[in-house]
Write a protein that holds these residues in place. Structure first.
Motif, PDB file in Angstrom:
ATOM      1  N   UNK A  41      -4.516  -2.953  -2.250  1.00  0.00           N
ATOM      2  CA  UNK A  41      -3.037  -2.308  -1.835  1.00  0.00           C
ATOM      3  C   UNK A  41      -2.531  -1.482  -2.811  1.00  0.00           C
ATOM      4  N   UNK A  42      -3.075  -1.776  -4.234  1.00  0.00           N
ATOM      5  CA  UNK A  42      -2.898  -0.831  -5.334  1.00  0.00           C
ATOM      6  C   UNK A  42      -3.588   0.605  -5.120  1.00  0.00           C
ATOM      7  N   UNK A  43      -4.442   0.766  -4.203  1.00  0.00           N
ATOM      8  CA  UNK A  43      -5.064   1.988  -4.209  1.00  0.00           C
ATOM      9  C   UNK A  43      -4.710   3.012  -3.208  1.00  0.00           C
ATOM     10  N   UNK A  44      -4.733   4.473  -3.468  1.00  0.00           N
ATOM     11  CA  UNK A  44      -4.172   5.181  -2.577  1.00  0.00           C
ATOM     12  C   UNK A  44      -4.870   5.055  -1.083  1.00  0.00           C
ATOM     13  N   UNK A  45      -4.023   5.362  -0.170  1.00  0.00           N
ATOM     14  CA  UNK A  45      -4.740   5.295   1.321  1.00  0.00           C
ATOM     15  C   UNK A  45      -4.592   3.764   1.769  1.00  0.00           C
ATOM     16  N   UNK A  46      -4.272   2.929   0.930  1.00  0.00           N
ATOM     17  CA  UNK A  46      -4.112   1.476   1.703  1.00  0.00           C
ATOM     18  C   UNK A  46      -2.743   1.347   2.349  1.00  0.00           C
ATOM     19  N   UNK A  47      -1.896   2.046   2.221  1.00  0.00           N
ATOM     20  CA  UNK A  47      -0.591   1.874   2.793  1.00  0.00           C
ATOM     21  C   UNK A  47       0.008   3.332   3.220  1.00  0.00           C
ATOM     22  N   UNK A  48       0.793   3.501   3.983  1.00  0.00           N
ATOM     23  CA  UNK A  48       1.237   4.740   4.360  1.00  0.00           C
ATOM     24  C   UNK A  48       2.519   5.245   3.620  1.00  0.00           C
ATOM     25  N   UNK A  49       2.646   6.317   3.293  1.00  0.00           N
ATOM     26  CA  UNK A  49       3.733   6.977   2.258  1.00  0.00           C
ATOM     27  C   UNK A  49       5.231   6.450   2.888  1.00  0.00           C
ATOM     28  N   UNK A  50       6.047   6.728   2.006  1.00  0.00           N
ATOM     29  CA  UNK A  50       7.316   6.643   2.478  1.00  0.00           C
ATOM     30  C   UNK A  50       7.901   7.713   3.222  1.00  0.00           C
ATOM     31  N   UNK A  51       8.971   7.487   4.133  1.00  0.00           N
ATOM     32  CA  UNK A  51       9.392   8.393   5.038  1.00  0.00           C
ATOM     33  C   UNK A  51      10.172   9.513   4.244  1.00  0.00           C
ATOM     34  N   UNK A  52       9.804  10.637   5.041  1.00  0.00           N
ATOM     35  CA  UNK A  52      10.800  11.970   4.218  1.00  0.00           C
ATOM     36  C   UNK A  52      12.089  11.824   4.488  1.00  0.00           C
ATOM     37  N   UNK A  53      12.894  12.224   3.602  1.00  0.00           N
ATOM     38  CA  UNK A  53      12.664  12.750   2.361  1.00  0.00           C
ATOM     39  C   UNK A  53      12.293  11.806   1.147  1.00  0.00           C
ATOM     40  N   UNK A  54      12.199  10.496   1.427  1.00  0.00           N
ATOM     41  CA  UNK A  54      12.197   9.584   0.134  1.00  0.00           C
ATOM     42  C   UNK A  54      10.883   9.847  -0.532  1.00  0.00           C
TER      43      UNK A  54
END
Length: 797
Positions: free
Chosen positions: A580-593
């Motif tokens: 869960x701490x690695x890039x790609x494991x979660x979707x980014x925040x919604x724009x523009x956050x």
């Protein structure tokens, strides 16, 4: 003749100007002497290159005042810098502030002095100037005092450093000088007007107030306390706008080899050896020539190397469309098409562009019946249609979004893949229209992007053979697609039943299933008579581990998915990150956050500038918001309504692009291959960018960007590249009347200014403090008359 702000012409001055400047020089000596008597601390060190009068051909003088356009609140970033040498800074700043306060009071006395002593002071002028020059090494200006450039127009008028709102340009009234304390009139001239001269005037520390030394002493004593706060703020502002290498934490990059940040040079094992070439000995007086090449005004050096292309053993995988850079980067200039005009401004450029700017009729002839592009008088017009959407792109976009509820265009960062055969001019059309685009081919090498950065990839009628050779090309899309991201395939195999289409559909179905892609939906657009298949990349490794056959195989653990510069394609898949701490494991925040919030996976890293990564990220964003709002938007003489296509040549976190979010512009963020690999952060913010080696040509057509921004890039490139060739490349991709903003050390600023002058570019603004400088130049329509034949770029019959 009305000249733009910071104009430089022949430097001729009327007699009244000579008289006035003589009095000013005389008073300057008095003020300097008075200040030396009053000051309790008079530093005599002269380690600052700017105080030496001429650095690489750039004459620098002490600035009279920090224009509000170049002020910036340093915030917490520069707390240590603000404490440094504060006493010396306050003393000098107080003196200058007091002189400024008395300017209006002594104006009449100054004018009287000019009339009474005209003849006498004319004789003393030369002697006074010599005294200043002889004592230059003993200047009492501290290292913290900023330096500015004052330009003269043909009438000898000294122009104010303060810019008006709008395009930021202004001109002084006839006969006025800054010593007279009058405001400059607003300029009505357009962006195409501006400075073109070569001569500069010198400005002395005491020039601002033509008063006696006695009055200056009295004023200094009375106003020292009152102006202390203002002078400190001015100094803080100038440090933030131009953070000195020894003062600003933002510019003190830690060595990327000794921290968590790697580079594309390290990551990409198959990278070519960067070309090594020395800087031209004659770069300050470079004799520019036009490139004589087959491509003419459309020359792209790394894509038009016919010497290499003719010798390729195969072109089966579009090797002839890949980058083949010449051994020596060109130093010639690309011609401008006959009839070229300033690009149509956004948003009108979406519907039409000047025909002679992109004189290509082939697409109009082939695709005119599809409402794609048409020749309409002097314009190429774009009715909004296309191969897949004859009745308009807007309807097609709505059709895609309606096909699946999770596809919200305003929240996704898509990549649109198109053809690059006889239709390659569509990329040039897109850029001329102000739409983000780049030249790249899916051939034998990885695309210049990190892994797992695109939210969605779209391919409409692109005819890419995704299914052949183990699905190597589709697996490359899998690499750059974010876990949980979508692939939209709108091609004839989806909605036609011809034998060829049926065969391709079966092969694609087998391949995508083995890749664990989920076929979310197949939808038909009855209006346009097309259809689309929407696939989704998995978010876990469960499917990979449960496949009956390891085909396509998983990539080896040593295979870095982020290595993307000159790395050969392989028919394999990288595992999906599950930590869960690695890039790609979660979707980014919604724009523009997502633009403003540090990515969740930065928590365990050290930032590029040495702080904890989230703090580094926030500091960088705050820095660029201040610089853009306080300096770039108002103080550089740029009419931002004429700017659409922007490139940040060294983007780091993408803070510069993020700071422009409220403008109707788009920014191509470049992460050089020998700098910290921060491109994943840029994409996580919802921005776009790519890797590049600036010792080579960039993959874009000539004249495609309105503004280029280079923050401490050229000083690094000088160590391994031919700086003349880099500037020739800048000239190639920058539109006529485009702008280049450079932030770097003063030696590099001097070299770039000298090269810009040799290109007949206009120096719109130059500013310096300590050893750091800021330069803004305006490209003109000038082209040389002589030609240089680039034999590698000639197609021989």
């Amino acid at each position: 003749m009305v000249m733009g702000k910071y104009s430089r012409v022949d430097g001729r001055k009327p007699s009244i100007y000579c008289c006035t400047i003589t009095v000013v020089v005389f008073v300057a000596l008095c003020l300097v002497g008075a200040w030396m008597l009053m000051s309790s601390s008079v530093p005599v060190q002269n380690s600052n290159p700017l105080s030496q009068g001429n650095v690489n051909g750039v004459k620098q003088v002490a600035g009279e005042n920090i224009s509000k356009q170049f002020e910036d609140s340093p915030g917490n970033l520069l707390e240590d810098a603000r404490k440094e040498d504060s006493n010396a800074v306050d003393s000098q700043s107080d003196s200058q502030s007091d002189v400024h306060d008395d300017q209006n009071v002594t104006e009449k006395e100054s004018e009287s002095t000019v009339e009474d002593n005209q003849d006498e002071n004319r004789d003393e002028k030369t002697e006074s100037k010599n005294v200043i020059e002889e004592n230059q090494d003993e200047k009492t200006v501290t290292e913290e005092e900023p330096k500015t450039r004052t330009e003269n127009n043909k009438d000898g008028k000294t122009e104010d450093t303060e810019s008006n709102s709008g395009d930021g340009e202004s001109t002084a009234e006839a006969g006025e000088t800054q010593a007279q304390g009058k405001e400059a009139n607003k300029s009505d001239q357009t962006e195409s007007e501006g400075s073109s001269g070569e001569n500069k005037s010198k400005s002395d520390d005491g020039e601002k107030n033509p008063d006696s030394g006695e009055n200056a002493n009295e004023n200094n004593q009375e106003g020292a306390t009152g102006n202390n706060v203002d002078s400190q703020e001015n100094d803080q502002y100038s440090i933030e706008i131009l953070p000195a290498g020894t003062q600003s934490e933002l510019l003190n990059e830690t060595n990327t080899q000794n921290m968590a940040w790697s580079t594309q040079v390290v990551e990409s094992q198959n990278e070519k050896i960067p070309q090594q070439s020395s800087i031209s000995k004659d770069q300050h007086g470079h004799g520019w020539k036009l490139c004589n090449v087959t491509a003419g005004p459309a020359y792209v050096p790394c894509l038009d190397n016919w010497y290499v292309i003719r010798r390729l053993p195969s072109t089966k995988h579009y090797e002839h469309r890949e980058r083949h850079c010449p051994q020596e980067a060109p130093t010639c200039l690309v011609p401008i098409p006959e009839g070229y005009r300033r690009s149509v401004m956004w948003p009108k450029s979406r519907e039409k562009i000047w025909f002679y700017n992109v004189p290509n009729t082939k697409l109009a002839e082939v695709k005119g019946h599809q409402n794609w592009v048409k020749v309409t008088g002097e314009y190429l017009t774009f009715p909004g249609g296309g191969t897949q959407f004859k009745h308009g792109a807007l309807h097609y976009i709505d059709f895609i979004q309606d096909s699946h509820p999770d596809i919200a265009w305003g929240e996704k960062k898509p990549s649109d893949i198109g053809c690059w055969d006889e239709h390659e001019a569509q990329v040039q059309f897109a850029l001329e229209r102000g739409i983000p685009a780049m030249l790249a081919v899916m051939g034998t090498k990885r695309l210049p992007f990190p892994s797992s950065v695109f939210d969605l990839v779209h391919c409409a009628r692109c005819r890419v053979p995704w299914h052949i050779e183990g699905g190597k090309l589709l697996l490359e899309l899998n690499r750059v697609l974010r876990p949980g991201g979508y692939f939209i395939w709108s091609a004839t195999p989806v909605y036609r039943n011809r034998p060829e289409d049926v065969g391709i559909w079966k092969a694609m179905s087998k391949l995508t299933k083995s890749m664990c892609w989920d076929l979310v939906v197949i939808k038909r657009d009855t209006l346009n008579g097309v259809g689309a298949a929407i696939y989704k990349k998995p978010t876990s490794n469960d499917c990979y581990n449960n496949r009956p056959q390891n085909e396509p195989p998983l990539c080896k653990g040593s295979d870095d998915p982020n290595a993307a510069w000159n790395v050969l394609l392989e028919a394999c898949m990288h595992e999906v990150p599950v930590d869960v701490s690695v890039r790609g494991s979660r979707w980014p925040e919604q724009w523009p956050k997502r633009l403003e919030k540090p990515p969740y996976w930065l928590n365990s890293q050290v930032g590029v500038y040495g702080k904890a990564a989230p703090e580094d990220f926030a500091a960088d964003y705050k820095h660029w918001k201040n610089v853009v709002s306080r300096s770039y938007l108002n103080g550089t003489g740029i009419n931002w309504t004429s700017v659409r296509n922007i490139m940040d040549m060294r983007a780091v976190y993408g803070g510069f692009a993020a700071a422009l979010k409220d403008l109707k512009v788009w920014v191509m963020n470049i992460v050089p291959i020998d700098f910290a690999d921060t491109l994943p952060i840029i994409y996580e913010r919802g921005l776009v960018g790519m890797y590049h080696d600036w010792c080579e040509s960039f993959n874009t057509y000539p004249r495609t960007y309105d503004l280029l921004h280079a923050d401490h890039l050229f000083s690094s490139l000088k160590k391994r590249c031919n700086l003349v060739a880099v500037i020739a490349e800048v000239d190639r991709i920058l539109r006529p009347e485009g702008k280049l903003i450079v932030r770097d050390n003063v030696e590099i600023i001097g070299e770039i200014e000298s090269l810009a002058k040799s290109l007949k570019w206009e120096i719109r603004m130059i500013y310096s403090k300590d050893k750091e400088g800021l330069l803004c130049v305006h490209k003109t329509m000038w082209r040389p008359t002589e030609f240089e034949t680039i034999t590698s770029a000639i197609i021989q019959a």
